[in-house]
Design an enzyme around this catalytic site. Structure first.
Site, PDB file in Angstrom:
ATOM      1  N   SER A   1       0.840  -1.199   0.000  1.00 53.32           N
ATOM      2  CA  SER A   1       0.000   0.000   0.000  1.00 53.32           C
ATOM      3  C   SER A   1       0.871   1.244   0.000  1.00 53.32           C
ATOM      4  CB  SER A   1      -0.897   0.007   1.246  1.00 53.32           C
ATOM      5  OG  SER A   1      -1.575   1.235   1.395  1.00 53.32           O
TER       6      SER A   1
ATOM      7  N   TYR B   1      -2.286  -0.417  10.517  1.00 54.55           N
ATOM      8  CA  TYR B   1      -2.404  -0.769   9.094  1.00 54.55           C
ATOM      9  C   TYR B   1      -1.121  -0.415   8.352  1.00 54.55           C
ATOM     10  CZ  TYR B   1      -4.103  -0.890   4.295  1.00 54.55           C
ATOM     11  OH  TYR B   1      -4.254  -1.168   2.953  1.00 54.55           O
TER      12      TYR B   1
END
Length: 246
Positions: free
Chosen positions: A141, A154
């Site tokens: 990501s 995250y």
């Protein structure tokens, strides 16, 4: 590599990036293996692909279970005789501020986003080594590059995926011809944000709705680009963000 008759396992295939990638690769002749927990959705996707002339099989399983992954790979080898690639796409993003102490959600992200990737690599690596080649793609990501509010855990999981991918590449590509790519998207229009329970983060996320995000198909195209290069070419990282995202 030429994708015709190449067997590619896709985790998190029941929706979003995984679903779009399955359609993309199948349209280019790959045998796609659809892995997720939702068997009904996978069967619907399989039918859609085969109705369009593609090849797909279902391997229902939970990426957090090493046993599920091992069984899935064994079934794939029985069906197609080999595994040529793995796309570790399954992921969770229940963002929250650390002070909320949503520790169950933290552990879920660690289990799926990190351990799920490790399980996948462990399951397919012996097969790829037999082939003396192949490709592992891990979905990291933009969050691997920078923290954003509510994303401490995250971001940490996706940073781990990015670094693990680089370690894999250095260990596997020169020795065994197994290429490794980390795909690092910014904001994508998927169902990832539906797992958020922190009301403060939900309110913050509403401010992003005016931005034109990436579509799942954009990431599928990046995955196809990485897979379709000659064996001599390793695309290390694909950092892909919406034009409007700062």
């Amino acid at each position: 590599m030429e994708l015709t008759n190449k067997t590619i396992i896709i985790t998190g295939a029941s929706s979003g990036i995984g679903e779009a990638t399955a359609h993309k690769l199948a349209s280019h002749g790959a045998n796609v293996v659809l892995m997720a927990r939702s068997e009904d959705k996978l069967q619907e996707l399989q039918k859609a692909i085969t109705d369009n002339g593609g090849k797909a099989i279902v391997a229902t399983g939970d990426v957090t279970s090493k046993e599920d992954f091992d069984k899935g790979v064994a079934a794939v080898v029985k069906e197609y005789g080999k595994v040529d690639g793995l796309i570790n796409n399954a992921g969770l993003m229940p963002l929250s501020f650390v002070e909320k102490l949503k520790t169950d959600e933290w552990m879920q992200m660690v289990d799926v986003n990190i351990k799920g990737v490790l399980n996948g690599v462990a399951a397919v690596l012996p097969e790829l080594k037999k082939n003396k080649g192949g490709h592992i793609i891990n979905i990291s990501s933009m969050a691997a590059h920078r923290y954003f509010p509510g994303g401490a855990v995250y971001c940490a999981t996706k940073s781990a995926v990015k670094m693990f991918s680089e370690g894999l590449r250095q260990e596997l590509a020169p020795e065994y011809g197994i290429n490794v790519t980390s795909i690092e998207p910014g904001a994508v229009s998927t169902s990832l944000t539906e797992t958020i329970t922190d009301e403060d983060v939900k309110e913050m996320m509403e401010g992003m709705q005016e931005m034109t995000t990436l579509e799942a198909e954009d990431i599928a195209n990046a995955i196809y680009y990485s897979l379709s290069q000659p064996a001599r070419v390793n695309i290390n990282d694909v950092y892909i963000v919406p034009s409007e995202q700062k």
